[in-house]
Design a protein around this motif. Sequence first.
Motif, short mmCIF file in Angstrom:
data_model
loop_
_atom_site.label_atom_id
_atom_site.label_comp_id
_atom_site.label_asym_id
_atom_site.label_seq_id
_atom_site.Cartn_x
_atom_site.Cartn_y
_atom_site.Cartn_z
N PRO A 132 0.85 -1.19 0.00
CA PRO A 132 0.00 0.00 0.00
C PRO A 132 0.89 1.24 0.00
CG PRO A 132 0.17 -0.90 2.22
CD PRO A 132 1.06 -1.73 1.35
N LEU A 166 -4.19 -6.65 0.31
CA LEU A 166 -4.82 -5.33 0.21
C LEU A 166 -6.24 -5.38 -0.32
CD1 LEU A 166 -1.99 -3.20 -1.46
CD2 LEU A 166 -2.53 -3.42 0.95
N ALA A 167 -6.52 -6.40 -1.13
CA ALA A 167 -7.82 -6.43 -1.81
C ALA A 167 -8.44 -7.81 -1.67
CB ALA A 167 -7.64 -6.08 -3.29
N ILE A 168 -9.75 -7.81 -1.59
CA ILE A 168 -10.49 -9.07 -1.45
C ILE A 168 -10.14 -10.02 -2.59
CG2 ILE A 168 -12.82 -10.06 -1.49
CD1 ILE A 168 -13.76 -7.48 -0.07
N ASN A 187 -5.88 -0.39 6.33
CA ASN A 187 -7.10 -1.17 6.15
C ASN A 187 -7.75 -1.57 7.46
OD1 ASN A 187 -7.36 -1.30 3.29
ND2 ASN A 187 -5.53 -2.61 3.24
N ILE B 168 -14.96 -3.08 -3.89
CA ILE B 168 -14.81 -3.10 -5.35
C ILE B 168 -15.95 -3.88 -5.98
CG2 ILE B 168 -13.34 -3.96 -7.21
CD1 ILE B 168 -10.93 -3.36 -5.36
N ARG B 186 -12.89 6.31 5.98
CA ARG B 186 -12.15 5.11 6.37
C ARG B 186 -11.46 4.45 5.18
NH1 ARG B 186 -16.51 5.55 9.24
NH2 ARG B 186 -16.48 5.34 11.50
N GLN B 189 -7.30 5.71 2.22
CA GLN B 189 -6.07 5.11 1.71
C GLN B 189 -6.28 3.63 1.37
OE1 GLN B 189 -3.10 6.53 4.72
NE2 GLN B 189 -2.28 7.68 2.99
N ASN B 190 -7.51 3.31 0.93
CA ASN B 190 -7.81 1.98 0.40
C ASN B 190 -7.50 2.05 -1.09
OD1 ASN B 190 -8.97 -0.33 -0.63
ND2 ASN B 190 -10.80 -0.23 0.67
N PHE B 191 -6.23 1.84 -1.41
CA PHE B 191 -5.75 2.15 -2.77
C PHE B 191 -6.41 1.30 -3.85
CE2 PHE B 191 -2.10 3.31 0.09
CZ PHE B 191 -2.40 4.67 0.09
N PRO B 192 -6.64 -0.01 -3.61
CA PRO B 192 -7.33 -0.78 -4.66
C PRO B 192 -8.73 -0.21 -4.97
CG PRO B 192 -6.27 -2.27 -3.09
CD PRO B 192 -6.17 -0.88 -2.52
N TYR B 223 -4.29 8.40 -7.38
CA TYR B 223 -4.71 7.05 -7.77
C TYR B 223 -5.96 7.09 -8.63
CZ TYR B 223 -1.63 4.15 -4.75
OH TYR B 223 -0.56 3.50 -4.17
#
Lengths: 338, 338, 338, 338
Positions: A132, A166-168, A187, B168, B186, B189-192, B223
Amino acid sequence: MIISMEAGASQEQIQAVIGRIQELGYKAHPIIGVERTVIGVVGHLKRPQKELFEVLPGVENVVYISKPFKLVSKELKREPTVIDVEGVKVGGKELVIIAGPCSVESEEQIVTIAKAVRAAGAKMLRGGAYKPRTSPFSFQGLKREGLEMLAAAKRETGLKIVTEVLAIADIDLVCEYADVIQIGARNCQNFPLLEAVGRTSKPVLYKRGMSTTVEEWLQATDYILDGGNGDVILCERGIRTFETATRNTLDVNAVAVVKEASHLPIFVDPSHATGHNHLVTAAARAGVAAGADGLIIEVHHQPEKAWSDGHQSLKPDQFAECIRQVRRVAEAMGRTMG
Amino acid sequence: MIISMEAGASQEQIQAVIGRIQELGYKAHPIIGVERTVIGVVGHLKRPQKELFEVLPGVENVVYISKPFKLVSKELKREPTVIDVEGVKVGGKELVIIAGPCSVESEEQIVTIAKAVRAAGAKMLRGGAYKPRTSPFSFQGLKREGLEMLAAAKRETGLKIVTEVLAIADIDLVCEYADVIQIGARNCQNFPLLEAVGRTSKPVLYKRGMSTTVEEWLQATDYILDGGNGDVILCERGIRTFETATRNTLDVNAVAVVKEASHLPIFVDPSHATGHNHLVTAAARAGVAAGADGLIIEVHHQPEKAWSDGHQSLKPDQFAECIRQVRRVAEAMGRTMG
Amino acid sequence: MIISMEAGASQEQIQAVIGRIQELGYKAHPIIGVERTVIGVVGHLKRPQKELFEVLPGVENVVYISKPFKLVSKELKREPTVIDVEGVKVGGKELVIIAGPCSVESEEQIVTIAKAVRAAGAKMLRGGAYKPRTSPFSFQGLKREGLEMLAAAKRETGLKIVTEVLAIADIDLVCEYADVIQIGARNCQNFPLLEAVGRTSKPVLYKRGMSTTVEEWLQATDYILDGGNGDVILCERGIRTFETATRNTLDVNAVAVVKEASHLPIFVDPSHATGHNHLVTAAARAGVAAGADGLIIEVHHQPEKAWSDGHQSLKPDQFAECIRQVRRVAEAMGRTMG
Amino acid sequence: MIISMEAGASQEQIQAVIGRIQELGYKAHPIIGVERTVIGVVGHLKRPQKELFEVLPGVENVVYISKPFKLVSKELKREPTVIDVEGVKVGGKELVIIAGPCSVESEEQIVTIAKAVRAAGAKMLRGGAYKPRTSPFSFQGLKREGLEMLAAAKRETGLKIVTEVLAIADIDLVCEYADVIQIGARNCQNFPLLEAVGRTSKPVLYKRGMSTTVEEWLQATDYILDGGNGDVILCERGIRTFETATRNTLDVNAVAVVKEASHLPIFVDPSHATGHNHLVTAAARAGVAAGADGLIIEVHHQPEKAWSDGHQSLKPDQFAECIRQVRRVAEAMGRTMG
């Protein structure tokens, strides 16, 4: 829950609050004071929502008495949770060390570092394949290729693998390689991601957000436990404060607070908590003395060439010295180190 | 970038730093001081990574001179970005109001509120169908059903729809209903997730994280822009500080800082920034006076029965009064309100 | 006050708490809940000390219901306090501007600036003769000589004088020259100094500390009022947060909170609250829109030669433009400016 | 010092900055970059004031390279300062414990506690005769009478006396009784008070302010040293952050930062740093493991009847257990405890 009415609240307002309490299935216990009235709310099972009362006319404030988190709570489960990571016991008598680079950069790099940290006493290897990064123009990790390199390092050394997701969409792939999946600070309140790792059977190293209170953090941990995954290792990694001499402020108090409130093990990350390699050993000792069950430390054999976080990474010999010092403190705490 | 060497750095260390600078394709400009040496690093296109130098022996610290964010920067694009949300211009002369409940609760609820906020001057309707809640045991939103109710409210009132996306996997569905998709604090900074909304063509209302610096926030905005979506509305919603009298601290300075640094429009959320309905109007006026391009305000016709955030929601008549006051400040700022 | 007992508190512990409450002259109102017991404490006149109960065995926490501050409270005095500073009314309908340099540097300097700020609309002149500096090696102020220069500026312009006092020993001297004595942020909880200015009859401009909560600030204000001096002008000057883009974070919420809680006037200092002259005007407008009764702004005719705070000082023409913008917002707020 | 010019700064602006640097007696070293120009400022003796350059047209920002504090700095004095408090050596190999109640309440109280803490290993006795209280309506200390009681406790036990001074006027009296005078957190930037204790010959226990950065704290320490008093014991007592589970956040990083930057000894106050007696021992252990030279701990034989801070005070037997645990960590750190 206690509802306190304003000094000038009318009898009608007080009765309306009592009515609402009863309507929601709770019992109301009014206390008539000289200046104002307060009303105790007594229920069962489910805690009433504070917000439902704060909005009623004449209400000044509403205070919870019982804790807002449940599944992580020691009230629910008294004995400490010990997590078995492929034979390494986390949360027991042994102080467990996770070490490795910020990012996986090459097979040679990760294997070299893995051998060095194992020699110094680490039981698990950290290394980011998914990173991240604050800016989209920074290095984002080697992804699947990085996971393969971690697997190679595991084959060579036997160290268990800790790596971030970072991602599901990446969870399944990461679970194929990781022994522990890491949820990073950014996260900490990414609830869909927490739910998703809660549906896996992998132990989770779950870092506190940089401005998450301990209470919020433990509440969010309930998302993972509620999904069915009880193997959560909490990790204090420093919080954001006004101080600029260090990258973050290591909150050792939080270690003690978590130990009192929860049955889950807690680690300390002295690398992120300080941001400077010359401060890491002091912070590591402090974390262990506060009661941490383990440490996660950044190590790089060539920090001056690291792609990320080199300035907070220890060199292998510095790491070995750090562990020597930590070992003495661990023993003073009645801990063993394998 | 400026690298300053320690007071006692050796000639070899200085030469090593210079060598590394050149190896990476930059030019080195040493300045020999009485006490210490500093080295300027001059490049082109891509900014060198600070971390690559911080780890070299003898280096004391490294400071960036140029800004770390690019696509959001006014240096790249001088004229302000005006975003067309189905005919509503955001970032132009008009001050735009978004209003509505925290959560969508029923069709009747959302339609009732939609009519009320439109009558008072709102151009867009907010309402959460997916809710990020601190505890897994709190109400999580009506999801698809909630989106349908928002669509009904749009049909009735013509208001544009602003609603949050958390995962997503939900983006496609939310995009079918939303005119603006919201990224909450929240997920700052959840970059994906940012990358994923960057690949859509929907305008994004992008909230600052509760402990994200303006610089980090603008970097993270890159991003979204880097994905091809330039229609980002920034939103200051209060930051986390030591003060406990309010839920958050509205950072009006940030509005002015963003206005200077970026071409993107910025909104203020006085509801979350204060957390108390009796403080919302003052914060709304302050945000507009600081230069905000719009406001997003929580409104509920029955806050005492709201499922979330009732205590910070205005009733329709309070909202109408708030907008009357805001309108006077907006006019003093040379703004129109449709 | 509400005392909540631990889940497992024994009957003996509960009875001991009740006994202690009665021993101290209050009435105890226990509420027996399913999980735990809470006890309401009802008294009169004097609020019981929380600490006396927190230490009793079985007590989990203790919460105050009533406000901890008294003399500054609106509950005590409903109508707003209007302070007469030699004919200038502070806290009434008029928005009052205080302006001038950080430090008094020379008679020519202070007179020049005084004329300029009066022309633009200021009613009072600020200028430090005693300076609280972070380092002992920085300029500490011209002291008595500086006070004389302020007197000269007053003679020339008629502006009222606002100047800071750092030590009790200097109060008498400063009172000879000042129309308003200033207590700076670093002395917000310097209680002996507060008591000492409470014994004078001069109006006090009393700044919030950089990490003082509004509640603590209002409690400390009681030290001044309790000494007999009711002419206190509160001043929000920005708080210390994690954000580094600005020197401090202007807490506009605090303006609204103070307006609700207290009868005293409140000013905003946009110069210290931002730390950058290009942000001062936006913060000034926001402060007025939040409800401030006045502003205190740093102005210097040659900021590039100022001995302190030049970077946050406006030049006279910038100040005049700032006031033009502020005036429009003040009028939108129903305020006059003389 | 490095001055970076804005991207669009003109040649005239650059030359003006260079001229100003030379005018002030420094040398200018410009570096012409692709995007912008930066100018190194090289001097001698006295550090140039950042503010003098920040205000020049075309200047974007100014960064110090060298440290702002002087007399406390390890650059000035390499070997650690060991302070002799009537035979007790502070800052040497021995870990020194100060313990006692928050406030002196009676001779019986202070003597009882003094005997208990001496038995458990304390070398000095703390006890407040002058109390800084948030509200003027709280207990303010027994003043001279309290000092007499401390003297009695010293006669009985031989413990050295540590007690706080709040006002310059009280210094002489306090010095008659105290072996170490304490400056509390609220007075960390009360510069006249620091200067005044700098003119005494008593060792000073000097607490960090609750929102003072380490750099500001060390700069302020220069006020004491500059007055001629070099016997300063720094004390980290927790900082103010967003976390509410504890009264303050113990900043163990600061212990390590101070140890690197300064030759002065540093203590930790785990009582104020946590605010809860059940967390004190963990914080004490962490402070020692981070490298602290001593601890100051609140102890009361009847915390449930203490006039202040009872909830964070240890009982004598809890204190004895705390010291047993601390001793093991101290030994792991290579420290002795007398």
